[in-house]
Design a protein around this motif. Structure first.
Motif, mmCIF file in Angstrom:
data_model
loop_
_atom_site.group_PDB
_atom_site.id
_atom_site.type_symbol
_atom_site.label_atom_id
_atom_site.label_comp_id
_atom_site.label_asym_id
_atom_site.label_seq_id
_atom_site.Cartn_x
_atom_site.Cartn_y
_atom_site.Cartn_z
ATOM 1 N N ASP A 122 0.845 -1.206 0.000
ATOM 2 C CA ASP A 122 0.000 0.000 0.000
ATOM 3 C C ASP A 122 0.876 1.250 0.000
ATOM 4 O O ASP A 122 2.057 1.225 0.353
ATOM 5 C CB ASP A 122 -0.965 -0.005 1.186
ATOM 6 C CG ASP A 122 -0.255 -0.004 2.527
ATOM 7 O OD1 ASP A 122 0.370 1.017 2.850
ATOM 8 O OD2 ASP A 122 -0.311 -1.030 3.235
ATOM 9 N N ALA A 123 0.269 2.352 -0.418
ATOM 10 C CA ALA A 123 1.010 3.606 -0.578
ATOM 11 C C ALA A 123 1.604 4.081 0.744
ATOM 12 O O ALA A 123 2.683 4.675 0.763
ATOM 13 C CB ALA A 123 0.096 4.679 -1.169
ATOM 14 N N ASP A 124 0.915 3.822 1.859
ATOM 15 C CA ASP A 124 1.437 4.252 3.154
ATOM 16 C C ASP A 124 2.775 3.582 3.464
ATOM 17 O O ASP A 124 3.703 4.212 3.960
ATOM 18 C CB ASP A 124 0.433 3.915 4.264
ATOM 19 C CG ASP A 124 -0.632 4.991 4.412
ATOM 20 O OD1 ASP A 124 -0.579 5.975 3.646
ATOM 21 O OD2 ASP A 124 -1.520 4.843 5.263
ATOM 22 N N LYS A 126 5.047 2.165 1.328
ATOM 23 C CA LYS A 126 6.118 2.666 0.459
ATOM 24 C C LYS A 126 6.448 4.113 0.791
ATOM 25 O O LYS A 126 7.615 4.507 0.819
ATOM 26 C CB LYS A 126 5.690 2.541 -1.006
ATOM 27 C CG LYS A 126 5.557 1.101 -1.490
ATOM 28 C CD LYS A 126 5.069 1.021 -2.930
ATOM 29 C CE LYS A 126 3.620 1.418 -3.071
ATOM 30 N NZ LYS A 126 3.027 1.044 -4.366
ATOM 31 N N GLY A 127 5.408 4.886 1.035
ATOM 32 C CA GLY A 127 5.611 6.304 1.325
ATOM 33 C C GLY A 127 6.325 6.531 2.639
ATOM 34 O O GLY A 127 7.220 7.372 2.731
ATOM 35 N N THR A 191 -5.928 9.145 3.420
ATOM 36 C CA THR A 191 -4.843 8.286 3.888
ATOM 37 C C THR A 191 -3.912 9.104 4.778
ATOM 38 O O THR A 191 -4.069 10.304 4.927
ATOM 39 C CB THR A 191 -4.053 7.718 2.701
ATOM 40 O OG1 THR A 191 -3.521 8.808 1.933
ATOM 41 C CG2 THR A 191 -4.949 6.885 1.798
ATOM 42 N N ARG A 218 -4.764 11.842 -9.150
ATOM 43 C CA ARG A 218 -3.518 11.162 -9.526
ATOM 44 C C ARG A 218 -2.757 11.917 -10.619
ATOM 45 O O ARG A 218 -1.530 12.013 -10.584
ATOM 46 C CB ARG A 218 -3.843 9.749 -10.021
ATOM 47 C CG ARG A 218 -2.623 8.893 -10.361
ATOM 48 C CD ARG A 218 -3.045 7.629 -11.079
ATOM 49 N NE ARG A 218 -3.652 7.956 -12.370
ATOM 50 C CZ ARG A 218 -4.645 7.259 -12.938
ATOM 51 N NH1 ARG A 218 -5.169 6.215 -12.310
ATOM 52 N NH2 ARG A 218 -5.119 7.615 -14.118
ATOM 53 N N LEU A 241 5.435 6.924 -5.329
ATOM 54 C CA LEU A 241 5.249 5.896 -4.304
ATOM 55 C C LEU A 241 3.975 6.128 -3.494
ATOM 56 O O LEU A 241 3.437 5.205 -2.897
ATOM 57 C CB LEU A 241 6.460 5.850 -3.373
ATOM 58 C CG LEU A 241 7.760 5.327 -3.994
ATOM 59 C CD1 LEU A 241 8.912 5.475 -3.029
ATOM 60 C CD2 LEU A 241 7.615 3.867 -4.423
ATOM 61 N N HIS A 242 3.496 7.368 -3.482
ATOM 62 C CA HIS A 242 2.244 7.686 -2.785
ATOM 63 C C HIS A 242 1.038 7.646 -3.721
ATOM 64 O O HIS A 242 -0.053 8.084 -3.352
ATOM 65 C CB HIS A 242 2.331 9.070 -2.130
ATOM 66 C CG HIS A 242 3.136 9.083 -0.864
ATOM 67 N ND1 HIS A 242 4.505 9.213 -0.854
ATOM 68 C CD2 HIS A 242 2.764 8.991 0.446
ATOM 69 C CE1 HIS A 242 4.936 9.202 0.409
ATOM 70 N NE2 HIS A 242 3.905 9.073 1.208
ATOM 71 N N GLY A 243 1.226 7.159 -4.944
ATOM 72 C CA GLY A 243 0.102 7.002 -5.860
ATOM 73 C C GLY A 243 -0.214 8.212 -6.701
ATOM 74 O O GLY A 243 -1.298 8.310 -7.282
#
Length: 505
Positions: A122-124, A126-127, A191, A218, A241-243
């Motif tokens: 999920d983006a969290d 990776k972020g 998020t 996006r 990485l956060h989409g």
């Protein structure tokens, strides 16, 4: 592998490389190149089956197949080849270099990244990993990366006050590693740990985005400029990485000086922390190879004043960036609030043509650049109808009797909760004065010497009672900050003095 194990694994390898003299910034860059290639490789498979425009032979599969010196040689060739590409690919790999000189460690990093499925995370996750490395890099004072890193608690408070809405465009003309964009993206997508922890206090309700709004968030919400290629690269990867953004297509951040020309498109919101330091300059090398720094002024028809003061130029540019209904929140140093000459004329024009409604006086000790005394100025664009648009300004003093340091007492969102409540984001016309929050009418402000907005009304309690002095480490840092601020002021004065003929430098 769970999230915490993965993050620890990446961190541990970073420490291994630091023993070889590879700093956080260099590690971040190499991680960016390899992560981008690995994720692009994953997107070409099931169930995505997406085109990536990465030439065959210069993709992840070609790197993974090599070790030792052949890997190092092919990695260099790959960086060079992809740096010539167009769009997002070329932006990520622009002037890319290999900073990992040990082929064995490069091979281990490739294997570490290859062992995980990054697209599925999920983006969290990776972020958080990437943001953590960005913060560590900012804390490394030798790297100088701190100038591109705004305290995340301050960014989050600004976003909570501005409350971006779906389908609004958001710009940052000096976006650094993308902190304002990320916090706004988290606000709009629901998020981010800070919203889960503080959402109730902030009266936050996540928007329910439809497909069109998600696509706009996006691909079309954010517009930025970052003149330093390496910082722009980190920003683009951070967003990706956060989409935010796509593998193919044009990047959301231009590698250009935002001040050069009048903006071609206007936006709904600007949130920015332009670089500290008053003078815009460029280095000139003469025929003898000697360097001189010439003050850089921007001749723009849409500017109220022509000046070499970088902060004043960014302020004028941000006014030009806004739609008629646009809003801005800008971090600016104290000198913008009180400086005479062009500063005074720009201040008066800003108060006349825009609705400057709020100034947050920030404490010292919260920025990685030492000696900075700064404020957040909030203002709304208004139609050019000949009327004075600012009726009065609310000032919130978060500086007097407030003591912060980067290490022992960093600024947290909790420290800004009272300001956010006082700001009244839902309806700022319902504000109430408090000890720290005061209103000053327009007539009062313009009657002050040079129309100065450098206002204080609270007394420093430590002046009355020596027992209330801050802890020694905080006091020490405040003394350093004051000395650094004085040095910056002296340097600005010295830079503005005429040079004797024949003197270079």
């Amino acid at each position: 592998m769970n999230t915490s194990s993965l993050i620890q694994k990446v961190w541990n390898f970073c420490h291994t490389l630091r023993d070889d003299g590879v700093g956080y910034g260099d590690y971040l860059e190499q991680l960016t190149y390899l992560l981008f290639l690995k994720m692009a490789h994953e997107y070409t498979g099931e169930p995505y089956n997406r085109a990536t425009n990465i030439p065959k032979g210069y993709d992840w599969a070609s790197l993974r197949a090599k070790t030792g010196m052949p890997l190092e040689e092919h990695y260099l060739a790959t960086l060079h080849k992809l740096g010539q590409a167009d769009g997002m690919l070329g932006a990520i790999f622009f002037k890319a270099q290999n900073k990992i000189q040990d082929p064995a460690k490069l091979s281990r990093l490739v294997q570490l990244i290859d062992a995980e499925k990054w697209v599925g995370l999920d983006a969290d996750t990776k972020g958080d990993l990437y943001e953590g490395l960005l913060q560590k890099n900012a804390e490394d004072t030798k790297s100088g990366a701190g100038q591109y890193f705004t305290p995340r608690a301050l960014i989050q408070a600004i976003v909570a006050c501005m409350r971006p809405q779906p389908m609004q465009t958001i710009a940052d003309p000096a976006c650094g590693t993308g902190g304002f964009f990320l916090a706004a993206n988290e606000w709009l997508s629901g998020t981010g740990d800070w919203l889960r922890e503080h959402g109730e206090k902030l009266d936050y309700a996540p928007p329910k985005l439809d497909r069109r709004q998600k696509a706009f968030l996006r691909d079309a919400t954010f517009r930025g400029n970052e003149i330093v290629p390496g910082t722009r690269r980190l920003c683009l990867m951070n967003l990706f990485l956060h989409g935010v953004g796509e593998l193919i297509g044009e990047p959301a951040v231009d590698r250009s000086d935002a001040l050069i020309a009048e903006p071609q498109q206007r936006v709904d919101l600007v949130m920015a922390n332009p670089p500290f330091g008053k003078k815009s300059s460029m280095t000139i090398t003469n025929a003898e190879g000697e360097e001189d720094r010439d003050a850089l002024t921007y001749e723009r028809q849409d500017f109220w004043e022509t000046t070499s003061n970088k902060q004043l130029n960014f302020l004028q540019h941000i006014v030009s960036l806004l739609k008629v209904s646009g809003r801005a929140a800008v971090v600016l140093p104290d000198n913008v609030l009180f400086e005479g000459g062009a500063g005074e004329r720009i201040r008066r024009k800003l108060l006349e043509t825009c609705d400057v409604h709020t100034v947050l006086r920030l404490p010292t000790g919260i920025f990685y650049a030492q000696g900075v005394k700064a404020n957040v100025v909030f203002f709304d664009a208004r139609p050019k109808d000949g009327r004075v648009q600012t009726k009065g300004v609310w000032f919130y003093d978060l500086r007097t009797n407030q003591h912060f340091t980067l290490k022992t007492r960093p600024l947290k969102l909790d420290d800004l909760n009272d300001f956010i409540r006082s700001y009244q984001p839902q309806n700022r016309h319902q504000r109430v004065e408090t000890e720290r929050f005061k209103f000053f009418a327009h007539d009062t402000l313009i009657a002050r010497d040079k129309a100065s907005l450098d206002l204080f009304w609270l007394r420093d309690s430590s002046l009355d009672n020596l027992d209330e002095l801050p802890p020694p480490d905080v006091l020490q840092q405040e003394i350093i900050d004051h000395l650094e601020a004085a040095l910056l002021a002296f340097r600005d004065v010295a830079a503005g003095l005429p040079k004797p003929s024949g003197v270079i430098g």
